[in-house]
Design an enzyme around this catalytic site. Sequence first.
Site, PDB file in Angstrom:
ATOM      1  N   SER A 114      46.676  -0.905   7.352  1.00 16.63           N
ATOM      2  CA  SER A 114      47.057  -0.155   8.381  1.00 16.63           C
ATOM      3  C   SER A 114      46.942   1.419   8.384  1.00 16.63           C
ATOM      4  O   SER A 114      46.440   2.202   9.095  1.00 16.63           O
ATOM      5  CB  SER A 114      48.595  -0.475   8.748  1.00 16.63           C
ATOM      6  OG  SER A 114      48.781  -1.748   8.840  1.00 16.63           O
ATOM      7  N   GLU A 139      48.385   9.770  -5.230  1.00 23.26           N
ATOM      8  CA  GLU A 139      47.552  10.886  -4.884  1.00 23.26           C
ATOM      9  C   GLU A 139      47.017  10.439  -3.402  1.00 23.26           C
ATOM     10  O   GLU A 139      46.151   9.557  -3.083  1.00 23.26           O
ATOM     11  CB  GLU A 139      46.257  10.716  -5.593  1.00 23.26           C
ATOM     12  CG  GLU A 139      46.664  11.008  -7.134  1.00 23.26           C
ATOM     13  CD  GLU A 139      46.689   9.405  -7.939  1.00 23.26           C
ATOM     14  OE1 GLU A 139      45.909   8.571  -7.595  1.00 23.26           O
ATOM     15  OE2 GLU A 139      47.268   9.526  -8.960  1.00 23.26           O
ATOM     16  N   GLN A 158      51.413  -0.737  -1.401  1.00 26.16           N
ATOM     17  CA  GLN A 158      51.697  -2.127  -2.059  1.00 26.16           C
ATOM     18  C   GLN A 158      51.550  -2.070  -3.698  1.00 26.16           C
ATOM     19  O   GLN A 158      50.659  -1.685  -4.143  1.00 26.16           O
ATOM     20  CB  GLN A 158      50.757  -3.133  -1.826  1.00 26.16           C
ATOM     21  CG  GLN A 158      50.847  -3.312  -0.131  1.00 26.16           C
ATOM     22  CD  GLN A 158      49.753  -4.046   0.314  1.00 26.16           C
ATOM     23  OE1 GLN A 158      49.915  -5.557   0.510  1.00 26.16           O
ATOM     24  NE2 GLN A 158      48.595  -3.785   0.905  1.00 26.16           N
ATOM     25  N   LYS A 178      53.593  10.305 -21.570  1.00 29.13           N
ATOM     26  CA  LYS A 178      53.721  11.443 -20.661  1.00 29.13           C
ATOM     27  C   LYS A 178      54.485  11.570 -19.310  1.00 29.13           C
ATOM     28  O   LYS A 178      55.025  12.419 -19.018  1.00 29.13           O
ATOM     29  CB  LYS A 178      52.020  11.574 -20.355  1.00 29.13           C
ATOM     30  CG  LYS A 178      51.436  12.179 -21.466  1.00 29.13           C
ATOM     31  CD  LYS A 178      49.960  12.657 -21.079  1.00 29.13           C
ATOM     32  CE  LYS A 178      49.154  11.430 -20.362  1.00 29.13           C
ATOM     33  NZ  LYS A 178      47.639  11.762 -20.481  1.00 29.13           N
TER      34      LYS A 178
END
Lengths: 206, 377
Positions: A114, A139, A158, A178
């Site tokens: 969606s 991102e 998801q 890291k």
Amino acid sequence: MTVLSKEEILRRLFTANKREKLVITPLISKSQVSAGSVDLRLGTEFIITKRTKYSLLDPARHDIEAEIAQYQEKIHVPFREKLILRPNQLILGSTLEYIKLPGDLMGYVIGRSSWGRLGLIIATATLVSPGYTGVLTLELVNLGEADIALYPAARIAQLVLHKVTEEEEGYLQKPLPKYAGATGPEFSKLHKDKEWKILSGGSPSF
Amino acid sequence: MKMGNLEVLIERLLDLEGALKRVELGVFPRRTQRKAVEYIIFLLRNLRSSLEPLSSSPSASISSLIEKGYELLQAICNIAEKIERSNVHYTPLGAVYLAEYLAGKVGEGIIPIICFQSSSSSCARLSDLLKITAPLLPLECRKLKEDVVFFTLPYFLKNDPLSHCLIARELALHLIETKGLLKEALTKASSPHQLLTIAADRLATLMVGPAYLFSLLNINFSSSGREERIQSIVHLLVDEGYYEKKALRHILPSLAEARPPAGVEYLCEMEERFKKTAAYYSSETFESEVPQLVSRLLDLLPPNEVTSPDMATRPAEVPSIINAGWVVKQHHMSAFYKILKAQKPEEKYHARRKLDALIEKAIELSVIHKSLLEAEI
């Protein structure tokens, strides 16, 4: 490598067996779990990039950390408020949920269709290692033509879970990774990879 | 002379308005700051419009108006500084969530703004400005639906989320003052200041449990009544049953330090009434939540949820989250360092910062989780 079913995800979430336990906290509603995946919500913290005098982010440079500090800014968008993502803008966000995968599970973070239809991409580096602990950095990129409003706690991604054939050494049992135990989005630590010294031709010169 | 003073005052009010517009451009964790600035500018403009006509037609009341104007100027400068210091760069979010949680539990219709300043200062309220300017305002503007209260904590505690529960004391002082909780007792007490201090300590302990005592001891405060304050809090913790809790064994001060404070008879009634409110944090809640939350921290998980025997989860109470953090900090740090493989001083420092980050994350998650459950999403 099999994809975990809804029943198996629920079993893993509610088991008392620590070795098998999958933690996704908070899981506001069981309806977040569907066949093969768990819906994840958007967190409240974001890293936005800003224009600076630096035109190049070069992970091999010795002063890259200072460059990154100038290039990014952490912001907080309170619950019930929104952040506008402009076309072609990249910002880093994170999942609201804090996740801990057991040693025999790995995951992929993918977008919800969606949101994808509006032009929103939520992750490009999507692998979550077995034993990973922390929130997942997203991102976020708007590939559409119009601005997109992002609301903290909205279901945005998801997590698809897979069982690995052999149990991995836990994420935290290895030398400290890291991004271990991250509680908010974290900017790239690419420069901490050891290979840069070799790739950039040895120690940095001053 | 008076006319000259009036012109200077009007210029200063204009200066302040300009400065406030710049303050408004800051990045704040909530909209409250911006609304507060808008409200103060509204007060300033009203004051100016009352003063400006007097420059052409002086009235007999000009001296008292100028005096009031300077009083307001001083009060606004104090509040403007607090608003400026409450931006996102100076104010950690954990403190904002905690203050909102506690203010919401107290339920007095107040919106808190937290700021960290190097100088200690008592709490200020937006309604204080209204009191000064009320006679100059139109009738319909003389009341605030919700008061904005500015609480100040020492700047050195900014990055110490466990010690942010000292906000409970500031809130307690605000309650005692605005609700007149100890009005009669303070007039009778031999040392009203000490009674007020002890009453605020005890109400804060009832709001957040032993975390308050740990925070107080952590700041290494020294004051003339220090011993009596500690003894009084320990005495209350004994009464509340915290000394029987396994999680607190070896952490709380010796029982020998428990002593009722002078004037305890005045405090009992106030405390019993407080215990009937939603802001009361009991040792039963501590017992049912904190041990689980400690285990979560030692699994490197934020202590935001508790699980019931039927495996259902619910958001933890914010004071439980802070108490769990203190229990780990006081009793389990070596285990926590081991999990994060921290050996060198710098690694240990980063491990402690990780603990702080987990606490702040847990407070945020607990608050959002509750809101989403209430909204039935």
